[in-house]
Design a protein around this motif. Structure first.
Motif, PDB file in Angstrom:
ATOM      1  N   VAL A 283     -45.775 -53.321 -51.401  1.00 60.24           N
ATOM      2  CA  VAL A 283     -45.868 -52.173 -51.967  1.00 60.24           C
ATOM      3  C   VAL A 283     -44.777 -51.275 -51.865  1.00 60.24           C
ATOM      4  O   VAL A 283     -44.121 -50.578 -53.000  1.00 60.24           O
ATOM      5  N   LEU A 284     -43.824 -51.113 -50.570  1.00 58.90           N
ATOM      6  CA  LEU A 284     -43.111 -50.434 -50.309  1.00 58.90           C
ATOM      7  C   LEU A 284     -41.723 -50.937 -51.264  1.00 58.90           C
ATOM      8  O   LEU A 284     -40.773 -50.115 -51.764  1.00 58.90           O
ATOM      9  N   THR A 285     -41.308 -52.235 -51.297  1.00 63.61           N
ATOM     10  CA  THR A 285     -40.306 -52.623 -52.185  1.00 63.61           C
ATOM     11  C   THR A 285     -40.594 -52.203 -53.735  1.00 63.61           C
ATOM     12  O   THR A 285     -39.669 -51.911 -54.347  1.00 63.61           O
ATOM     13  N   LEU A 286     -41.829 -52.331 -54.259  1.00 66.02           N
ATOM     14  CA  LEU A 286     -41.748 -52.086 -55.513  1.00 66.02           C
ATOM     15  C   LEU A 286     -41.672 -50.547 -55.823  1.00 66.02           C
ATOM     16  O   LEU A 286     -41.246 -50.105 -56.821  1.00 66.02           O
ATOM     17  N   ASN A 287     -42.140 -49.700 -54.857  1.00 63.49           N
ATOM     18  CA  ASN A 287     -42.302 -48.312 -54.955  1.00 63.49           C
ATOM     19  C   ASN A 287     -40.683 -47.854 -54.932  1.00 63.49           C
ATOM     20  O   ASN A 287     -40.025 -46.927 -55.647  1.00 63.49           O
ATOM     21  N   GLN A 288     -39.814 -48.378 -54.202  1.00 65.32           N
ATOM     22  CA  GLN A 288     -38.318 -48.496 -54.229  1.00 65.32           C
ATOM     23  C   GLN A 288     -37.754 -48.610 -55.382  1.00 65.32           C
ATOM     24  O   GLN A 288     -36.950 -47.986 -55.962  1.00 65.32           O
TER      25      GLN A 288
ATOM     26  N   LEU B 213     -39.152 -48.622 -58.244  1.00 64.74           N
ATOM     27  CA  LEU B 213     -39.562 -47.663 -59.192  1.00 64.74           C
ATOM     28  C   LEU B 213     -38.756 -46.417 -59.041  1.00 64.74           C
ATOM     29  O   LEU B 213     -38.328 -45.985 -60.240  1.00 64.74           O
ATOM     30  N   LEU B 214     -38.700 -46.023 -57.950  1.00 64.09           N
ATOM     31  CA  LEU B 214     -37.800 -44.602 -57.793  1.00 64.09           C
ATOM     32  C   LEU B 214     -36.492 -44.888 -58.218  1.00 64.09           C
ATOM     33  O   LEU B 214     -35.838 -43.964 -58.758  1.00 64.09           O
ATOM     34  N   ARG B 215     -35.827 -46.098 -57.944  1.00 72.96           N
ATOM     35  CA  ARG B 215     -34.440 -46.372 -58.252  1.00 72.96           C
ATOM     36  C   ARG B 215     -34.530 -46.492 -60.007  1.00 72.96           C
ATOM     37  O   ARG B 215     -33.482 -45.946 -60.514  1.00 72.96           O
ATOM     38  N   HIS B 216     -35.326 -47.244 -60.423  1.00 74.46           N
ATOM     39  CA  HIS B 216     -35.196 -47.095 -61.961  1.00 74.46           C
ATOM     40  C   HIS B 216     -35.691 -45.825 -62.662  1.00 74.46           C
ATOM     41  O   HIS B 216     -35.057 -45.361 -63.426  1.00 74.46           O
ATOM     42  N   ALA B 217     -36.503 -45.070 -61.876  1.00 68.61           N
ATOM     43  CA  ALA B 217     -36.594 -43.771 -62.454  1.00 68.61           C
ATOM     44  C   ALA B 217     -35.419 -42.712 -62.426  1.00 68.61           C
ATOM     45  O   ALA B 217     -34.984 -41.670 -63.121  1.00 68.61           O
ATOM     46  N   ASP B 218     -34.613 -42.861 -61.548  1.00 65.13           N
ATOM     47  CA  ASP B 218     -33.495 -42.291 -61.259  1.00 65.13           C
ATOM     48  C   ASP B 218     -32.327 -42.506 -62.112  1.00 65.13           C
ATOM     49  O   ASP B 218     -31.489 -41.665 -62.516  1.00 65.13           O
TER      50      ASP B 218
END
Length: 77
Positions: free
Chosen positions: A33-38, A40-45
């Motif tokens: 979950v934490l890896t996917l969240n990271q 996702l945030l990198r992709h949104a950035d």
């Protein structure tokens, strides 16, 4: 007759192994979950917009309906 002490130890060992297995799977799930969240945030950035598309409200000299408030698909790409 079976040894009750050995049976209790076997049950406790099985419970401990089950608990360790469950804890390991929970930690792996949280890591995923934490890896996917990271990611996702990198992709949104990478997809962040650099300009404001929506007017933030009326001003003293401004009016609603001006053409500069329209969204331009050529510019927003």
């Amino acid at each position: 007759m079976t040894d009750p002490f050995r049976a209790i130890l076997t049950v406790q060992q099985a419970a401990l192994e089950g608990w360790l297995s469950m804890t390991t799977m929970a930690m792996r799930s949280w890591e995923q979950v934490l890896t996917l969240n990271q990611q996702l945030l990198r992709h949104a950035d990478t997809l962040v917009r650099v300009h404001v598309e929506i007017d933030d409200g009326p001003t003293f000299t401004g009016k609603y309906g001006k053409r500069h408030l329209d969204i331009d698909p050529e510019r927003d790409v």
